[in-house]
Motif scaffolding. Structure first.
Motif, PDB file in Angstrom:
ATOM      1  N   PHE A  29     150.453  88.783  30.863  1.00 23.43           N
ATOM      2  CA  PHE A  29     149.273  89.560  31.228  1.00 23.43           C
ATOM      3  C   PHE A  29     149.404  91.001  30.756  1.00 23.43           C
ATOM      4  O   PHE A  29     150.503  91.488  30.494  1.00 23.43           O
ATOM      5  CB  PHE A  29     149.061  89.550  32.742  1.00 23.43           C
ATOM      6  N   LEU A  30     148.281  91.665  30.644  1.00 21.19           N
ATOM      7  CA  LEU A  30     148.204  93.094  30.380  1.00 21.19           C
ATOM      8  C   LEU A  30     147.106  93.637  31.286  1.00 21.19           C
ATOM      9  O   LEU A  30     146.089  92.977  31.507  1.00 21.19           O
ATOM     10  CB  LEU A  30     147.843  93.371  28.920  1.00 21.19           C
ATOM     11  N   VAL A  31     147.297  94.842  31.809  1.00 19.12           N
ATOM     12  CA  VAL A  31     146.290  95.464  32.664  1.00 19.12           C
ATOM     13  C   VAL A  31     145.937  96.832  32.093  1.00 19.12           C
ATOM     14  O   VAL A  31     146.768  97.747  32.099  1.00 19.12           O
ATOM     15  CB  VAL A  31     146.792  95.619  34.119  1.00 19.12           C
ATOM     16  N   GLY A  32     144.716  96.948  31.568  1.00 15.56           N
ATOM     17  CA  GLY A  32     144.230  98.221  31.050  1.00 15.56           C
ATOM     18  C   GLY A  32     145.236  98.908  30.150  1.00 15.56           C
ATOM     19  O   GLY A  32     145.927  98.279  29.361  1.00 15.56           O
ATOM     20  N   GLU A  33     145.334 100.214  30.302  1.00 12.33           N
ATOM     21  CA  GLU A  33     146.264 100.998  29.493  1.00 12.33           C
ATOM     22  C   GLU A  33     147.707 100.886  29.989  1.00 12.33           C
ATOM     23  O   GLU A  33     148.637 101.256  29.282  1.00 12.33           O
ATOM     24  CB  GLU A  33     145.835 102.466  29.487  1.00 12.33           C
ATOM     25  N   ASP A  34     147.897 100.342  31.207  1.00 11.85           N
ATOM     26  CA  ASP A  34     149.250 100.186  31.748  1.00 11.85           C
ATOM     27  C   ASP A  34     149.962  98.956  31.198  1.00 11.85           C
ATOM     28  O   ASP A  34     151.171  98.813  31.368  1.00 11.85           O
ATOM     29  CB  ASP A  34     149.202 100.086  33.278  1.00 11.85           C
ATOM     30  N   GLY A  35     149.221  98.076  30.555  1.00 13.31           N
ATOM     31  CA  GLY A  35     149.826  96.888  29.962  1.00 13.31           C
ATOM     32  C   GLY A  35     150.618  96.073  30.961  1.00 13.31           C
ATOM     33  O   GLY A  35     150.143  95.755  32.041  1.00 13.31           O
ATOM     34  N   ARG A  36     151.886  95.789  30.629  1.00 13.05           N
ATOM     35  CA  ARG A  36     152.768  94.990  31.495  1.00 13.05           C
ATOM     36  C   ARG A  36     153.185  95.739  32.762  1.00 13.05           C
ATOM     37  O   ARG A  36     153.665  95.138  33.706  1.00 13.05           O
ATOM     38  CB  ARG A  36     154.017  94.557  30.734  1.00 13.05           C
ATOM     39  N   PHE A  40     147.619  93.367  39.141  1.00 14.87           N
ATOM     40  CA  PHE A  40     146.280  92.947  39.548  1.00 14.87           C
ATOM     41  C   PHE A  40     146.374  91.715  40.422  1.00 14.87           C
ATOM     42  O   PHE A  40     147.369  90.996  40.419  1.00 14.87           O
ATOM     43  CB  PHE A  40     145.396  92.650  38.331  1.00 14.87           C
ATOM     44  N   LEU A  41     145.319  91.498  41.163  1.00 16.76           N
ATOM     45  CA  LEU A  41     145.156  90.278  41.935  1.00 16.76           C
ATOM     46  C   LEU A  41     143.704  89.866  41.752  1.00 16.76           C
ATOM     47  O   LEU A  41     142.794  90.667  41.996  1.00 16.76           O
ATOM     48  CB  LEU A  41     145.455  90.535  43.417  1.00 16.76           C
ATOM     49  N   HIS A  42     143.483  88.664  41.250  1.00 12.51           N
ATOM     50  CA  HIS A  42     142.123  88.180  41.007  1.00 12.51           C
ATOM     51  C   HIS A  42     141.921  86.879  41.775  1.00 12.51           C
ATOM     52  O   HIS A  42     142.757  85.977  41.708  1.00 12.51           O
ATOM     53  CB  HIS A  42     141.880  87.938  39.520  1.00 12.51           C
ATOM     54  N   VAL A  43     140.826  86.803  42.500  1.00 19.23           N
ATOM     55  CA  VAL A  43     140.469  85.597  43.252  1.00 19.23           C
ATOM     56  C   VAL A  43     139.230  84.988  42.606  1.00 19.23           C
ATOM     57  O   VAL A  43     138.235  85.685  42.388  1.00 19.23           O
ATOM     58  CB  VAL A  43     140.161  85.931  44.728  1.00 19.23           C
ATOM     59  N   THR A  44     139.309  83.709  42.281  1.00 24.71           N
ATOM     60  CA  THR A  44     138.134  82.957  41.847  1.00 24.71           C
ATOM     61  C   THR A  44     137.882  81.888  42.887  1.00 24.71           C
ATOM     62  O   THR A  44     138.773  81.092  43.187  1.00 24.71           O
ATOM     63  CB  THR A  44     138.355  82.294  40.470  1.00 24.71           C
ATOM     64  N   GLN A  75     147.243  97.168  41.703  1.00 20.31           N
ATOM     65  CA  GLN A  75     146.407  98.296  41.295  1.00 20.31           C
ATOM     66  C   GLN A  75     144.932  97.906  41.274  1.00 20.31           C
ATOM     67  O   GLN A  75     144.077  98.721  41.582  1.00 20.31           O
ATOM     68  CB  GLN A  75     146.796  98.763  39.895  1.00 20.31           C
ATOM     69  N   GLN A  76     144.663  96.681  40.851  1.00 13.52           N
ATOM     70  CA  GLN A  76     143.285  96.204  40.755  1.00 13.52           C
ATOM     71  C   GLN A  76     143.148  94.900  41.522  1.00 13.52           C
ATOM     72  O   GLN A  76     144.013  94.033  41.429  1.00 13.52           O
ATOM     73  CB  GLN A  76     142.891  95.962  39.294  1.00 13.52           C
ATOM     74  N   MET A  77     142.039  94.757  42.256  1.00 10.87           N
ATOM     75  CA  MET A  77     141.749  93.520  42.977  1.00 10.87           C
ATOM     76  C   MET A  77     140.295  93.149  42.706  1.00 10.87           C
ATOM     77  O   MET A  77     139.409  93.996  42.793  1.00 10.87           O
ATOM     78  CB  MET A  77     141.983  93.709  44.483  1.00 10.87           C
ATOM     79  N   THR A  78     140.084  91.896  42.360  1.00 16.17           N
ATOM     80  CA  THR A  78     138.737  91.431  42.046  1.00 16.17           C
ATOM     81  C   THR A  78     138.485  90.070  42.681  1.00 16.17           C
ATOM     82  O   THR A  78     139.412  89.292  42.908  1.00 16.17           O
ATOM     83  CB  THR A  78     138.541  91.314  40.513  1.00 16.17           C
ATOM     84  N   VAL A  79     137.214  89.816  42.964  1.00 11.39           N
ATOM     85  CA  VAL A  79     136.796  88.534  43.527  1.00 11.39           C
ATOM     86  C   VAL A  79     135.611  88.040  42.712  1.00 11.39           C
ATOM     87  O   VAL A  79     134.666  88.790  42.452  1.00 11.39           O
ATOM     88  CB  VAL A  79     136.377  88.675  45.021  1.00 11.39           C
TER      89      VAL A  79
END
Length: 94
Positions: A29-36, A40-44, A75-79
């Motif tokens: 995974f990579l997250v934005g400019e922070d890369g590795r 993040f945590l993503h819920v589907t 840092q990031q959480m999405t649903v």
């Protein structure tokens, strides 16, 4: 994972016996400019169609609030809530 499982169970949109909760770790995974170095945590959440936009939105908001209250490291959480076509979805239980 337990808090999300219970939140979905308590929302009143599902039979408790129909709820299945899984968690997966992303090895690549990579997250934005922070890369590795990012996190993040993503819920589907997949549900059969038939609930209103307001019901789905309220559930997504509840889940995000639970994540914000219990997950400190991400840092990031999405649903994301997605609908499955009722006439296509198949299920067998024993």
């Amino acid at each position: 994972i337990t808090i999300l499982h219970h939140a979905v169970g308590q929302c009143g949109l599902f039979r408790t016996s129909d709820i299945k909760t899984r968690a997966y770790t992303a090895a690549d995974f990579l997250v934005g400019e922070d890369g590795r170095d990012g996190s993040f945590l993503h819920v589907t959440l997949y549900m059969k169609e038939g609930r209103s936009v307001d019901q789905r939105k309220a559930l997504a908001e509840t889940m995000l609030e639970m994540l914000k209250a219990h997950v400190i490291a991400a840092q990031q959480m999405t649903v994301d809530i997605r609908e499955m076509a009722t006439e296509i979805y198949q299920k067998h239980t024993r």
